[in-house]
Design a protein around this motif. Structure first.
Motif, PDB file in Angstrom:
ATOM      1  N   ALA A 226       0.953  -1.305   0.003  1.00 54.35           N
ATOM      2  CA  ALA A 226      -0.161   0.008  -0.032  1.00 54.35           C
ATOM      3  C   ALA A 226       0.881   1.191   0.267  1.00 54.35           C
ATOM      4  O   ALA A 226       0.542   2.235  -0.632  1.00 54.35           O
ATOM      5  CB  ALA A 226      -0.963  -0.010   1.243  1.00 54.35           C
ATOM      6  N   LEU A 227       2.048   1.201   0.658  1.00 57.85           N
ATOM      7  CA  LEU A 227       2.817   2.329   0.867  1.00 57.85           C
ATOM      8  C   LEU A 227       3.420   2.757  -0.710  1.00 57.85           C
ATOM      9  O   LEU A 227       3.719   3.958  -0.872  1.00 57.85           O
ATOM     10  CB  LEU A 227       4.202   2.077   1.502  1.00 57.85           C
ATOM     11  N   SER A 269      -5.469  -1.572  15.776  1.00 63.09           N
ATOM     12  CA  SER A 269      -6.107  -1.703  14.365  1.00 63.09           C
ATOM     13  C   SER A 269      -5.567  -0.242  13.772  1.00 63.09           C
ATOM     14  O   SER A 269      -5.730   0.024  12.466  1.00 63.09           O
ATOM     15  CB  SER A 269      -7.413  -1.776  14.302  1.00 63.09           C
ATOM     16  N   LEU A 270      -5.196   0.704  14.399  1.00 63.88           N
ATOM     17  CA  LEU A 270      -4.912   1.871  13.642  1.00 63.88           C
ATOM     18  C   LEU A 270      -3.992   2.007  12.525  1.00 63.88           C
ATOM     19  O   LEU A 270      -4.328   2.841  11.667  1.00 63.88           O
ATOM     20  CB  LEU A 270      -4.092   3.173  14.901  1.00 63.88           C
ATOM     21  N   PRO A 271      -2.885   1.237  12.563  1.00 65.28           N
ATOM     22  CA  PRO A 271      -2.078   1.338  11.486  1.00 65.28           C
ATOM     23  C   PRO A 271      -2.955   0.793   9.945  1.00 65.28           C
ATOM     24  O   PRO A 271      -2.642   1.593   8.936  1.00 65.28           O
ATOM     25  CB  PRO A 271      -0.949   0.391  11.475  1.00 65.28           C
ATOM     26  N   TYR A 272      -3.750  -0.056  10.111  1.00 67.63           N
ATOM     27  CA  TYR A 272      -4.586  -0.631   9.095  1.00 67.63           C
ATOM     28  C   TYR A 272      -5.674   0.536   8.842  1.00 67.63           C
ATOM     29  O   TYR A 272      -6.060   0.445   7.603  1.00 67.63           O
ATOM     30  CB  TYR A 272      -5.064  -1.875   9.542  1.00 67.63           C
ATOM     31  N   LEU A 273      -6.238   0.899   9.781  1.00 67.88           N
ATOM     32  CA  LEU A 273      -7.078   2.126   9.563  1.00 67.88           C
ATOM     33  C   LEU A 273      -6.633   3.167   8.660  1.00 67.88           C
ATOM     34  O   LEU A 273      -7.128   3.658   7.659  1.00 67.88           O
ATOM     35  CB  LEU A 273      -7.925   2.628  10.720  1.00 67.88           C
ATOM     36  N   THR A 275      -3.980   3.142   6.898  1.00 69.68           N
ATOM     37  CA  THR A 275      -3.782   2.700   5.472  1.00 69.68           C
ATOM     38  C   THR A 275      -5.005   2.621   4.488  1.00 69.68           C
ATOM     39  O   THR A 275      -4.855   3.220   3.578  1.00 69.68           O
ATOM     40  CB  THR A 275      -3.479   1.004   5.480  1.00 69.68           C
ATOM     41  N   ILE A 276      -6.271   2.327   5.114  1.00 69.78           N
ATOM     42  CA  ILE A 276      -7.478   2.544   4.336  1.00 69.78           C
ATOM     43  C   ILE A 276      -7.840   3.940   3.835  1.00 69.78           C
ATOM     44  O   ILE A 276      -8.081   4.352   2.754  1.00 69.78           O
ATOM     45  CB  ILE A 276      -8.480   1.683   5.142  1.00 69.78           C
ATOM     46  N   ILE A 277      -7.788   4.707   4.949  1.00 70.97           N
ATOM     47  CA  ILE A 277      -8.068   6.256   4.671  1.00 70.97           C
ATOM     48  C   ILE A 277      -7.015   6.661   3.940  1.00 70.97           C
ATOM     49  O   ILE A 277      -7.608   7.571   2.812  1.00 70.97           O
ATOM     50  CB  ILE A 277      -8.029   6.784   6.156  1.00 70.97           C
ATOM     51  N   SER A 283      -6.294   7.432  -3.981  1.00 75.12           N
ATOM     52  CA  SER A 283      -7.278   7.087  -5.024  1.00 75.12           C
ATOM     53  C   SER A 283      -8.162   7.894  -5.786  1.00 75.12           C
ATOM     54  O   SER A 283      -8.471   7.883  -7.011  1.00 75.12           O
ATOM     55  CB  SER A 283      -7.726   5.795  -4.647  1.00 75.12           C
ATOM     56  N   ALA A 284      -8.476   8.793  -4.516  1.00 71.91           N
ATOM     57  CA  ALA A 284      -9.610   9.941  -5.323  1.00 71.91           C
ATOM     58  C   ALA A 284      -9.028  10.788  -6.410  1.00 71.91           C
ATOM     59  O   ALA A 284      -9.631  11.516  -7.154  1.00 71.91           O
ATOM     60  CB  ALA A 284     -10.038  10.620  -4.113  1.00 71.91           C
ATOM     61  N   ASN A 285      -7.638  10.988  -6.255  1.00 73.59           N
ATOM     62  CA  ASN A 285      -6.804  11.918  -7.113  1.00 73.59           C
ATOM     63  C   ASN A 285      -6.189  10.909  -8.324  1.00 73.59           C
ATOM     64  O   ASN A 285      -5.023  10.534  -8.410  1.00 73.59           O
ATOM     65  CB  ASN A 285      -5.486  12.524  -6.416  1.00 73.59           C
ATOM     66  N   LYS A 286      -7.190  10.920  -9.266  1.00 77.08           N
ATOM     67  CA  LYS A 286      -6.896  10.101 -10.455  1.00 77.08           C
ATOM     68  C   LYS A 286      -5.683  10.862 -11.304  1.00 77.08           C
ATOM     69  O   LYS A 286      -4.697   9.899 -12.084  1.00 77.08           O
ATOM     70  CB  LYS A 286      -8.156   9.993 -11.441  1.00 77.08           C
TER      71      LYS A 286
END
Length: 303
Positions: A226-227, A269-273, A275-277, A283-286
């Motif tokens: 993801a990074l 779970s903070l690191p994974y949250l 990551t998702i955010i 991804s919104a910036n095409k």
């Protein structure tokens, strides 16, 4: 030590497994290959390094053995994905599962055992600075990973090798037409990615937390993948992203130590949250993704 000092002093060490694995995946993806097996490569490297150190081998030997094992596993991915032109997503997932299975198998008799870590090396003068002084007291692997980050950045920016890798990733047919071996470059990139994933796993098991527990990689490989997207395939942004996730992973420990009234499961779970955010925002910036993305990522090459 207050929470801020704790996070700053441990941020680079916590970021190192993410950074090493992400740098390797960056090179792989820049060559046009998507390897989703990083989690398994890290897990295999972690158990091999632990076994070597536990039985009296030095840390250097452990890192070499871990890197070699992960390179071999990554070459299986290369054989299937490039040699037989199998789907890269499915192949990467299979390799990841295989690596985690081998890790559980080899590490079964070493559960809860510990090994010695590495000493910290301080930079004279800088390590005495208030608040940020802890940033300059790290083990040798952290310092080497920072140098590696600079080397990868310089390699893509200024070297012919970096240019060839980028050309193979952007337009493999054109690269082949001017005489470059697309498959050869991609195999080398995959092997390099496997090497760094093995190093990342080794660091996690024999330096950062020098004990063995099944599943100790705990999603770090997925965060590393993801990074690369988070950093939009740019080395500097990947480094900053690794530091961010390293700090977030420590933030949960600091919050628990200071008595913050939040469930421990939420803090873990903070690191994974995050990551998702972050991935959602990126991804919104095409336009940004298209500008720095790899044109032939995941596509098989046919002459």
């Amino acid at each position: 030590m207050n929470a801020v000092d704790f996070i700053l002093s441990g941020m680079l060490a916590a970021a190192t497994p993410f950074l090493l694995a992400a740098l390797g995946e960056l090179v792989v993806e820049r060559a046009g290959v998507l390897n989703l097996g990083v989690e398994g490569l890290m897990a295999l490297g972690a158990v091999i390094a632990f076994i070597v150190v536990y039985h009296g081998g030095g840390h250097m030997l452990a890192f070499m053995a871990a890197g070699f094992a992960s390179v071999l596993l990554s070459l299986i991915f290369a054989l299937v994905a490039l040699g037989f032109r199998a789907n890269q997503v499915a192949t990467g997932l299979a390799i990841g599962i295989l690596g985690q299975g081998l890790s559980a198998l080899f590490g079964k008799t070493y559960e809860s055992l510990t090994v010695r870590g590495l000493p910290k090396l301080a930079i004279p003068g800088l390590s005495d600075l208030p608040v940020i002084g802890g940033l300059f007291v790290q083990d040798v692997v952290v310092w080497l990973s920072l140098l590696l980050t600079l080397a990868v950045w310089a390699g893509f920016a200024f070297s012919k090798t970096g240019l060839v890798i980028r050309a193979v990733g952007e337009n493999p047919k054109a690269a082949h037409a001017i005489g470059y071996s697309v498959i050869g470059v991609r195999v080398a990139a995959i092997a390099f990615g496997g090497l760094l994933a093995g190093f990342a796993g080794a660091y996690a098991s024999v330096v950062y937390t020098p004990l063995w527990a099944d599943g100790m990689i705990a999603g770090r490989g997925w965060i590393a993948i993801a990074l690369v997207v988070f950093g939009t395939w740019l080395t500097g942004r990947i480094f900053l992203g690794a530091c961010l996730f390293g700090a977030v992973s420590l933030m949960s420990l600091a919050a628990q130590a200071t008595g913050v009234e939040l469930p421990s499961q939420f803090l873990s779970s903070l690191p994974y949250l995050v990551t998702i955010i972050v991935l959602g925002i990126i991804s919104a910036n095409k336009r940004l993704l298209k500008l720095n993305g790899v044109a032939s990522l995941g596509e098989p090459f046919e002459r």
